[in-house]
Design a protein around this motif. Structure first.
Motif, PDB file in Angstrom:
ATOM      1  N   PHE A 127       0.832  -1.202   0.000  1.00 18.05           N
ATOM      2  CA  PHE A 127       0.000   0.000   0.000  1.00 18.05           C
ATOM      3  C   PHE A 127       0.864   1.249   0.000  1.00 18.05           C
ATOM      4  N   ASN A 128       0.238   2.369  -0.350  1.00 17.70           N
ATOM      5  CA  ASN A 128       0.874   3.679  -0.261  1.00 17.70           C
ATOM      6  C   ASN A 128       0.375   4.483   0.922  1.00 17.70           C
ATOM      7  N   ALA A 129      -0.824   4.169   1.391  1.00 16.47           N
ATOM      8  CA  ALA A 129      -1.403   4.889   2.517  1.00 16.47           C
ATOM      9  C   ALA A 129      -2.402   3.993   3.219  1.00 16.47           C
ATOM     10  N   GLY A 189       3.171  -4.049 -11.110  1.00 16.24           N
ATOM     11  CA  GLY A 189       1.833  -3.541 -11.340  1.00 16.24           C
ATOM     12  C   GLY A 189       1.831  -2.145 -11.931  1.00 16.24           C
ATOM     13  N   SER A 190       0.824  -1.341 -11.568  1.00 14.73           N
ATOM     14  CA  SER A 190       0.651  -0.032 -12.181  1.00 14.73           C
ATOM     15  C   SER A 190       1.082   1.124 -11.291  1.00 14.73           C
ATOM     16  N   ILE A 323      -4.507   1.706  -1.238  1.00 15.64           N
ATOM     17  CA  ILE A 323      -4.658   1.123   0.102  1.00 15.64           C
ATOM     18  C   ILE A 323      -4.706  -0.404   0.063  1.00 15.64           C
ATOM     19  N   GLY A 324      -4.960  -0.981  -1.104  1.00 15.66           N
ATOM     20  CA  GLY A 324      -5.064  -2.432  -1.203  1.00 15.66           C
ATOM     21  C   GLY A 324      -6.393  -2.954  -0.702  1.00 15.66           C
ATOM     22  N   ILE A 325      -7.460  -2.171  -0.882  1.00 12.96           N
ATOM     23  CA  ILE A 325      -8.789  -2.529  -0.394  1.00 12.96           C
ATOM     24  C   ILE A 325      -9.660  -2.939  -1.578  1.00 12.96           C
ATOM     25  N   GLY A 335      -5.297  -6.282  -3.831  1.00 15.63           N
ATOM     26  CA  GLY A 335      -5.021  -4.976  -4.398  1.00 15.63           C
ATOM     27  C   GLY A 335      -4.126  -5.054  -5.616  1.00 15.63           C
ATOM     28  N   GLU A 336      -2.994  -4.360  -5.562  1.00 13.62           N
ATOM     29  CA  GLU A 336      -2.089  -4.244  -6.700  1.00 13.62           C
ATOM     30  C   GLU A 336      -1.114  -5.420  -6.830  1.00 13.62           C
TER      31      GLU A 336
END
Length: 517
Positions: A127-129, A189-190, A323-325, A335-336
């Motif tokens: 995740f990023n956040a 991924g992206s 967030i991977g949600i 998520g990603e």
């Protein structure tokens, strides 16, 4: 291969929908607004709209209704950091509850699975956040790192590689003029996630190096522009693809999104001039993207390259990528995580309970409602003589060629807050070539590596107050509004050059006008 095939099949569907005769303008001509429940305009209404949105030539006083940037949805300006966090000024008492609940979900801190807090688990694993609010702090702009060890940043790197298709697929994609097909990096991924839950490895860390360039203005004043160079370090899953393209993205402000979504596609396309037929040097183009919800091509409106068609899809993509949600639109529980990140995909996730997804449709709709209804503060100092002079400079230097001052939104059955409002966002919602200095060299749908969507300017003068900084542009490289102007190139180079040549009092007036927005 699921992630790669989903992207590939969407591209092929888009090509098939556009058809073999789809030129840049033809491809846009059939686009509709399936996300809106519209009451068609009458001829009298169309005439009123044309009159009220016509370009002004009188700069002796503010235009009628100009102070109300968002029409009846405008909110009273505040003097604190919550200026962007108020509900639409015309929202009903009953709907304020949905707004507050959506705000709670927007601010929610997600945790990893398994967890006793079943309504909040499912973070990551990459995740990023941990929340929407973590990037869109106070619903304002993100920023690049202030120092080498700054962990409060709200930006990340998008990543993609050139697409490789079969000859038949390539022929189909070739039917879309200007379309440049890309795919996610096979491993990463992206976008690159710089955090991971316990027991997993983060993908990368973003490094930025700045080189300063001094620009001398006509009156002898100097401005230093910082040229960033980005790299991904501490790669957790091996090297990037040899053709990987990276693009830095800072979280944009959130105000007025529902109003931008409610502008008629036809009104936006009316400003498109991909071949510069009028010879003014401005060649705005629409981005055309595939809607996962409506299963058809739509006008791209949101994101720095207009890569998403609606607030709903933009919100769902952020939940998944940032967030991977998982959610009803982007259903992958990891998520990603790509197919090559096997431990990540095999991790315990938060799906499978009564929600079905880590955020269900009800929760996603509430966050979308909140995002649509963040109020735009009223203009300040609209009748100030310096601001009026700055407005005249803004118009006469040609800034309105891209930063279209006003629109009237569609008359809507089920969105009273956004229905039939005269708004002043200062954007045409189109793509423009901003020159090599601002290029990220990463295509997105029909957007080239030099093109960006014109960002709305409403609220820009409150950036310091809300976000605690004055960083602008897609990656926050500009440390002031003047720096942001001086970064303009490509189609906007003539306007930038005119600003460089302005006498001091006119340049100061222009900046005062922008600060009033």
């Amino acid at each position: 291969m699921h992630q790669r095939w989903t992207k590939c099949s969407s591209l092929i569907a888009l090509a098939a929908a556009l058809g073999t005769a789809a030129t840049a303008q033809d491809a846009a001509s059939f686009l509709t607004d399936p996300h809106l429940n519209v009451v068609p305009r009458t001829a009298a209404e169309a005439a009123r709209i044309a009159a009220v949105t016509a370009a002004t030539t009188d700069f002796t006083a503010a235009q009628k209704f100009e102070e109300n940037a968002a029409g009846a949805a405008t909110v009273r300006p505040r003097t604190d950091a919550d200026a962007f966090s108020q509900p639409s000024g015309n929202i009903s008492f009953e709907d304020q509850l949905d707004f507050r609940v959506g705000n709670g979900l927007f601010r929610k801190i997600w945790v990893s699975s398994p967890s006793s807090t079943l309504a909040s688990d499912g973070l990551g694993p990459l995740f990023n956040a941990r929340s929407c609010q973590r990037c869109h702090i106070k619903d304002g702009r993100g920023h690049p790192p202030e120092t080498a060890d700054d962990t409060s940043i709200s930006m990340f790197l998008r990543i993609s590689v050139p697409a490789i298709f079969t000859s038949t697929d390539a022929d189909a994609l070739g039917q879309i003029e200007g379309y440049i097909a890309t795919l996610p990096d096979p491993v990463y991924g992206s976008q690159l996630q710089d955090f991971a839950v316990q027991g997993h490895t983060a993908e990368a860390r973003m490094d930025i190096r700045y080189d300063e360039e001094v620009i001398t203005l006509a009156d002898g004043a100097t401005v230093s522009l910082r040229h960033p160079t980005y790299s991904a370090t501490d790669l957790g899953y091996g090297p990037l693809h040899r053709d990987a393209m990276l693009s830095p993205r800072v979280a944009p402000q959130m105000i007025g999104l529902g109003l931008l979504e409610a502008i008629s596609t036809a009104d936006i396309l009316a400003n498109a001039d991909p071949d510069d037929a009028d010879g003014d040097g401005i060649s705005g183009r629409p981005n055309i993207v595939w809607s996962q919800v409506h299963d058809q091509p739509m006008l791209g409106r949101f994101g720095l390259k207009a890569g998403s068609p609606t607030v709903l899809e933009q919100s769902a993509a952020a939940f998944s990528g940032d967030i991977g949600i998982s959610n009803p639109i982007f259903t992958a529980p990891a998520g990603e995580c790509t197919i090559l990140q096997t431990d990540c995909r095999a991790a315990i996730h938060g799906d499978g309970d009564d929600r079905l997804y880590e955020i269900d449709q009800v929760g996603l709709d509430l966050v979308t409602f909140y995002s649509r209804n963040l109020g735009v503060p009223a203009r300040r100092r609209v009748d100030d003589p310096q601001v009026l002079l700055g407005k005249q400079v803004f118009y006469q230097t040609g800034c309105t060629a891209c930063h279209t001052p006003s629109f009237v939104t569609q008359r809507l059955v089920d969105r009273p807050e956004q229905s039939f409002q005269l708004i002043w966002p200062y954007t045409d919602m189109l793509l423009h070539d901003m020159g090599p200095a601002l290029a990220d060299n990463r295509p997105e749908a029909r957007a080239t590596g030099r093109e960006w969507r014109t960002p709305p300017l409403w609220g820009i003068g409150l950036t310091q107050q809300v976000s605690g900084h004055s960083y602008f542009l897609h990656d926050g490289r500009a440390r002031s509004l003047l720096e942001a102007i001086l970064w303009h190139g490509g189609e906007a180079a003539p306007q930038r050059n005119k600003v460089i040549e302005l006498p001091t009092h006119e340049r100061d007036a222009l900046l005062a006008y922008l600060e009033s927005l």
